[in-house]
Design a protein around this motif. Structure first.
Motif, mmCIF file in Angstrom:
data_model
loop_
_atom_site.group_PDB
_atom_site.id
_atom_site.type_symbol
_atom_site.label_atom_id
_atom_site.label_comp_id
_atom_site.label_asym_id
_atom_site.label_seq_id
_atom_site.Cartn_x
_atom_site.Cartn_y
_atom_site.Cartn_z
ATOM 1 N N ILE A 183 0.856 -1.196 0.000
ATOM 2 C CA ILE A 183 0.000 0.000 0.000
ATOM 3 C C ILE A 183 0.890 1.244 0.000
ATOM 4 C CG2 ILE A 183 -1.871 1.239 1.163
ATOM 5 C CD1 ILE A 183 -2.730 -1.421 2.366
ATOM 6 N N GLU A 184 1.521 1.514 1.128
ATOM 7 C CA GLU A 184 2.435 2.666 1.179
ATOM 8 C C GLU A 184 3.883 2.282 0.888
ATOM 9 O OE1 GLU A 184 -1.148 3.342 3.583
ATOM 10 O OE2 GLU A 184 0.497 1.957 4.016
ATOM 11 N N ILE A 185 4.234 1.026 1.153
ATOM 12 C CA ILE A 185 5.594 0.545 0.925
ATOM 13 C C ILE A 185 5.553 -0.515 -0.158
ATOM 14 C CG2 ILE A 185 7.584 -0.623 1.962
ATOM 15 C CD1 ILE A 185 6.757 0.590 4.639
ATOM 16 N N GLN A 186 6.385 -0.339 -1.187
ATOM 17 C CA GLN A 186 6.391 -1.250 -2.316
ATOM 18 C C GLN A 186 7.747 -1.945 -2.434
ATOM 19 O OE1 GLN A 186 3.628 -1.770 -3.879
ATOM 20 N NE2 GLN A 186 2.473 -0.026 -3.070
ATOM 21 N N PRO A 187 7.772 -3.161 -2.977
ATOM 22 C CA PRO A 187 9.059 -3.784 -3.268
ATOM 23 C C PRO A 187 9.904 -2.858 -4.150
ATOM 24 C CG PRO A 187 7.296 -5.382 -3.510
ATOM 25 C CD PRO A 187 6.631 -4.045 -3.327
ATOM 26 N N GLY A 188 11.168 -2.734 -3.817
ATOM 27 C CA GLY A 188 12.051 -1.845 -4.555
ATOM 28 C C GLY A 188 12.231 -0.482 -3.925
ATOM 29 N N ASP A 189 11.427 -0.149 -2.911
ATOM 30 C CA ASP A 189 11.596 1.126 -2.209
ATOM 31 C C ASP A 189 12.892 1.134 -1.406
ATOM 32 O OD1 ASP A 189 9.220 2.046 -3.224
ATOM 33 O OD2 ASP A 189 8.093 1.887 -1.344
ATOM 34 N N ILE A 190 13.339 2.335 -1.071
ATOM 35 C CA ILE A 190 14.534 2.496 -0.242
ATOM 36 C C ILE A 190 14.116 2.458 1.225
ATOM 37 C CG2 ILE A 190 16.405 4.079 0.398
ATOM 38 C CD1 ILE A 190 16.316 5.139 -2.480
ATOM 39 N N PRO A 191 14.686 1.577 2.038
ATOM 40 C CA PRO A 191 14.247 1.466 3.435
ATOM 41 C C PRO A 191 14.370 2.775 4.217
ATOM 42 C CG PRO A 191 16.254 0.191 3.046
ATOM 43 C CD PRO A 191 15.736 0.593 1.710
ATOM 44 N N ASN A 192 15.397 3.555 3.955
ATOM 45 C CA ASN A 192 15.609 4.804 4.687
ATOM 46 C C ASN A 192 14.558 5.848 4.373
ATOM 47 O OD1 ASN A 192 18.233 3.419 3.881
ATOM 48 N ND2 ASN A 192 18.930 4.635 5.628
ATOM 49 N N GLU A 193 13.731 5.636 3.359
ATOM 50 C CA GLU A 193 12.702 6.601 3.005
ATOM 51 C C GLU A 193 11.314 6.182 3.449
ATOM 52 O OE1 GLU A 193 13.147 7.529 -1.154
ATOM 53 O OE2 GLU A 193 14.995 8.650 -0.798
ATOM 54 N N VAL A 214 21.669 0.739 3.449
ATOM 55 C CA VAL A 214 21.052 1.330 4.632
ATOM 56 C C VAL A 214 22.066 2.160 5.402
ATOM 57 C CG1 VAL A 214 19.914 0.833 6.829
ATOM 58 C CG2 VAL A 214 19.366 -0.538 4.810
ATOM 59 N N GLU A 215 23.248 1.614 5.633
ATOM 60 C CA GLU A 215 24.282 2.311 6.402
ATOM 61 C C GLU A 215 24.784 3.542 5.655
ATOM 62 O OE1 GLU A 215 25.397 1.555 9.390
ATOM 63 O OE2 GLU A 215 24.843 -0.541 9.769
#
Length: 291
Positions: A183-193, A214-215
């Motif tokens: 829904i709001e988070i999709q595969p391929g998104d950047i975790p930090n965002e 991530v680091e």
């Protein structure tokens, strides 16, 4: 935003991945972003599963229910891909995976505070339980979730809770809960965002898949965008652009729902933006951090 001030209950489906075996902890610790080896029996936390290049494959809750047993639960439709990805690198590792479709009986509200430990049906050290009770990870509502396997009966978790529909529970999630996979988070998104990296990723554990991205982003800017919740009094729809007081674009609406005469939801906005903004050509929108 204020916390949820009424007691509600709802039922939803979850994909549940059960991981058992004497090397389950070591294997999961090297694959997902949570500090699995630091988890005690009865603990639950959020975690990412990332691609080797650091993009999101899944966001889920993981709970330790026994000495050699872990339960990961995720939105329906993402369990199969999550299980396949985790098993891909399981060579000569004493850990077994099994995927299930379970019911989640959720309770949210001010009268269920203090539920902090995971409970499970009795099972051997490396056996899958038939049900699991874990605390919610919603930041603005206390409560817990009973995850029930096929053939198990749900127990009453809170007397006097108001049963709400799936649509209303989804609106409550947007107002008081967390962004969701698909829904709001999709595969391929950047975790930090996502706004969740501090809750779902450990910066003190050893290496895990996708850790480098991530680091690196965290050490620089923390990501160019982040997810925030919002509340508005006018018409707002997913995909609407958001702009600041100067009219410049600052983000995009990801999801919306109606709740108590207002529109609530999540938006992806430029990092550092907060307070009141506007829908491009529409009503004002009040942004708020997830936590």
């Amino acid at each position: 935003m204020p916390e949820l001030d009424r007691l509600v209950a709802a039922t939803a489906r979850r994909d549940v991945l059960v991981v058992t075996g004497p090397e389950a902890a070591v294997y999961l610790h090297g694959q997902i972003s949570a500090d699995v080896e630091a988890m005690e029996i009865g603990q639950s936390t959020l975690s990412f599963l990332l691609e080797p290049r650091g993009r999101i494959e899944a966001l889920f809750a993981i709970s330790r229910t026994g000495p050699e047993t872990y339960i990961a639960d995720i939105e329906p439709g993402f369990g199969e891909a999550t299980s396949a990805s985790l098993e891909r690198f399981k060579l000569r590792t004493r850990a077994d995976f099994s995927l299930h479709e379970w019911q989640m009986h959720a309770v949210r509200g001010p009268l269920v505070a203090g539920e902090s430990a995971v409970g499970a049906s009795s099972a051997g050290p490396a056996e899958a339980p038939e049900h699991v009770v874990r605390p919610t990870h919603w930041p603005l509502a206390s409560g817990h979730d009973l995850l029930v396997g096929s053939g198990s009966e749900a127990a009453a978790l809170a007397d006097g809770a108001e049963q709400v529909s799936a649509d209303e529970f989804e609106a409550l999630r947007m107002a008081y809960g967390l962004p969701a996979m698909g829904i709001e988070i999709q595969p391929g998104d950047i975790p930090n965002e996502t706004g969740l990296v501090e809750r779902a990723a450990s910066f003190t554990k050893g290496c895990y898949r996708g850790q480098e991205l991530v680091e690196r982003i965290d050490s620089r800017t923390g990501g160019r965008r982040c997810i925030q919740r919002f509340r508005a009094a006018g018409d707002v729809s997913p995909g609407d652009g958001l702009c600041g007081t100067d009219g410049a674009g600052i983000g995009t609406v990801l999801s919306t729902a109606s709740l108590a005469g207002a529109v609530v939801g999540f938006a992806s906005v430029q990092r550092g933006v907060g307070g009141e903004v506007r829908v491009d050509g529409g009503p004002p929108v009040a942004l708020a951090d997830l936590f």
